[in-house]
Design an enzyme around this catalytic site. Structure first.
Site, mmCIF file in Angstrom:
data_model
loop_
_atom_site.group_PDB
_atom_site.id
_atom_site.type_symbol
_atom_site.label_atom_id
_atom_site.label_comp_id
_atom_site.label_asym_id
_atom_site.label_seq_id
_atom_site.Cartn_x
_atom_site.Cartn_y
_atom_site.Cartn_z
ATOM 1 N N PRO A 146 46.359 50.553 36.450
ATOM 2 C CA PRO A 146 47.465 51.867 36.708
ATOM 3 C C PRO A 146 48.561 51.430 37.634
ATOM 4 C CG PRO A 146 45.600 51.971 38.319
ATOM 5 C CD PRO A 146 45.105 51.026 37.641
ATOM 6 N N GLY A 147 48.727 50.101 38.202
ATOM 7 C CA GLY A 147 49.759 49.560 38.760
ATOM 8 C C GLY A 147 49.660 49.042 40.000
ATOM 9 N N TRP A 149 48.499 46.446 41.580
ATOM 10 C CA TRP A 149 48.609 44.946 41.662
ATOM 11 C C TRP A 149 50.024 44.643 41.714
ATOM 12 C CZ3 TRP A 149 45.764 39.980 40.034
ATOM 13 C CH2 TRP A 149 44.408 40.288 40.496
ATOM 14 N N ASP A 175 50.756 46.348 29.894
ATOM 15 C CA ASP A 175 49.338 46.749 29.524
ATOM 16 C C ASP A 175 49.464 47.482 28.285
ATOM 17 O OD1 ASP A 175 46.943 47.199 31.984
ATOM 18 O OD2 ASP A 175 46.889 48.319 29.780
ATOM 19 N N ASP A 192 50.478 44.906 23.660
ATOM 20 C CA ASP A 192 49.727 43.690 23.489
ATOM 21 C C ASP A 192 50.255 42.384 24.010
ATOM 22 O OD1 ASP A 192 47.539 42.174 22.995
ATOM 23 O OD2 ASP A 192 47.113 42.896 21.034
ATOM 24 N N ASP A 217 44.601 40.787 36.074
ATOM 25 C CA ASP A 217 43.472 41.631 36.244
ATOM 26 C C ASP A 217 42.948 42.236 34.925
ATOM 27 O OD1 ASP A 217 41.592 42.133 38.247
ATOM 28 O OD2 ASP A 217 42.422 43.981 38.413
ATOM 29 N N LYS A 257 41.497 36.962 36.191
ATOM 30 C CA LYS A 257 40.077 37.408 36.688
ATOM 31 C C LYS A 257 39.204 36.850 35.497
ATOM 32 C CE LYS A 257 39.152 41.954 35.745
ATOM 33 N NZ LYS A 257 38.927 43.314 36.209
#
Length: 303
Positions: A146-147, A149, A175, A192, A217, A257
């Site tokens: 949702p923002g 980072w 995203d 994408d 992430d 990640k």
């Protein structure tokens, strides 16, 4: 009533019971009709019919009705109990998750410091130790929703220019999901990262067509199958590594990640081929029971 004693809704229980009784009666009547039809057929063919004598069949059916009714009731009760216990189990799990969530110090800190989610503290911890974000750097945040980072990146690279004494950085978030606007960041929502068109859009938005830092992430939609989910995330990271050849500056940094699994070493080796320094990090903000860790790759060898 027994159903009430077991915690079942009596009205729902009786409705189901009446329904199954009706189904049972229909089955019995259907059987009686089939027997009568077969009896008539045998009679017309001149064959003996004493093996299905009506009054004998009727007597047995009358005896079977309460037995089958009881059996259906038992099956229904068993099903209701199974459903009820499943519901209670799910509710218990949800209660445990909520209790853990509310007691989580990082969740409390998230609210206190106005970050969009607790994952912000993973990046804060990594950056506090290793200084991957500095004023003036350009950052690509992949899987940005949702923002949180991006919030950290905006602060650390001085994207808002709040400190005139240091260079002003740039933050671009991408995203598949929609990302709510954030002052100091540019968001490319519902895009994408693996789409060539997205790469062209990213390059057009970047001040110098390349970035100093790639953050990821990202996580795939989980299937619940550990190895499959692990493989999907590794593939996302490998795709991002390929993308870095087009948009990462020489001596740049990539943080991604991954979930533990047999393909982790493959990703690590691929990173070592293109970066001089690769290390594994598990921030304290990552839950102890989580399989997630991060690869931090520094000093990109590309041109």
């Amino acid at each position: 009533m027994w159903a009430a004693a077991q915690g079942l809704n009596a009205s729902v229980f009786l409705n189901f019971l009446h329904f199954f009784q009706g189904v049972l009666q229909d089955c019995v009547l259907s059987l009686e009709l089939k027997i009568a039809t077969k009896q008539l057929s045998l009679k017309q063919e001149g064959k003996p019919i004493n093996i299905i004598c009506p009054h004998v069949i009727e007597r047995h059916l009358i005896q079977l009705k309460p037995l089958w009714t009881h059996f259906c009731c038992q099956c229904l009760v068993s099903k209701c109990l199974h459903t009820t216990m499943g519901f209670l189990k799910k509710t218990g799990t949800e209660h445990w998750w909520l209790e853990r969530h509310l007691k989580d110090p990082f969740v409390k800190a998230t609210k206190r410091q106005h970050y969009r989610c607790r994952s912000a503290f993973k990046l804060l911890e990594i950056d506090d130790k290793l200084r991957i974000l500095r004023p003036g750097l350009s950052v690509l945040d992949c899987g940005a929703a949702p923002g949180a980072w991006s919030q950290v990146a905006v602060e650390r690279v001085n994207a808002l220019g709040t400190d005139p004494a240091v260079p002003t950085g740039f933050v671009l978030g991408v995203d598949l999901l929609r990302i709510s606007p954030l002052e100091g960041a540019v968001f490319l929502s519902e895009a994408d990262i693996a789409d060539p068109g997205t790469l062209r859009t990213i390059q057009s938005l970047l001040p110098a067509e390349k970035v100093d830092v790639i953050l990821s992430d990202m996580a795939p939609n989980a299937t619940g199958i550990k190895e499959l989910d692990h493989q999907k995330l590794i593939n996302l990271c490998l795709g991002l590594l390929n993308l870095s050849q087009s948009i990462l500056k020489p001596k740049g940094t990539m943080l991604c990640k991954f979930w533990d699994g047999h393909e982790s070493r493959l990703l690590q080796n691929r990173l070592k081929e293109q970066f001089q320094d690769v290390r594994t990090i598990k921030p304290q903000a990552s839950r102890k029971d989580s399989a997630e860790s991060y690869y931090l790759a520094r000093l990109y060898k590309g041109k």
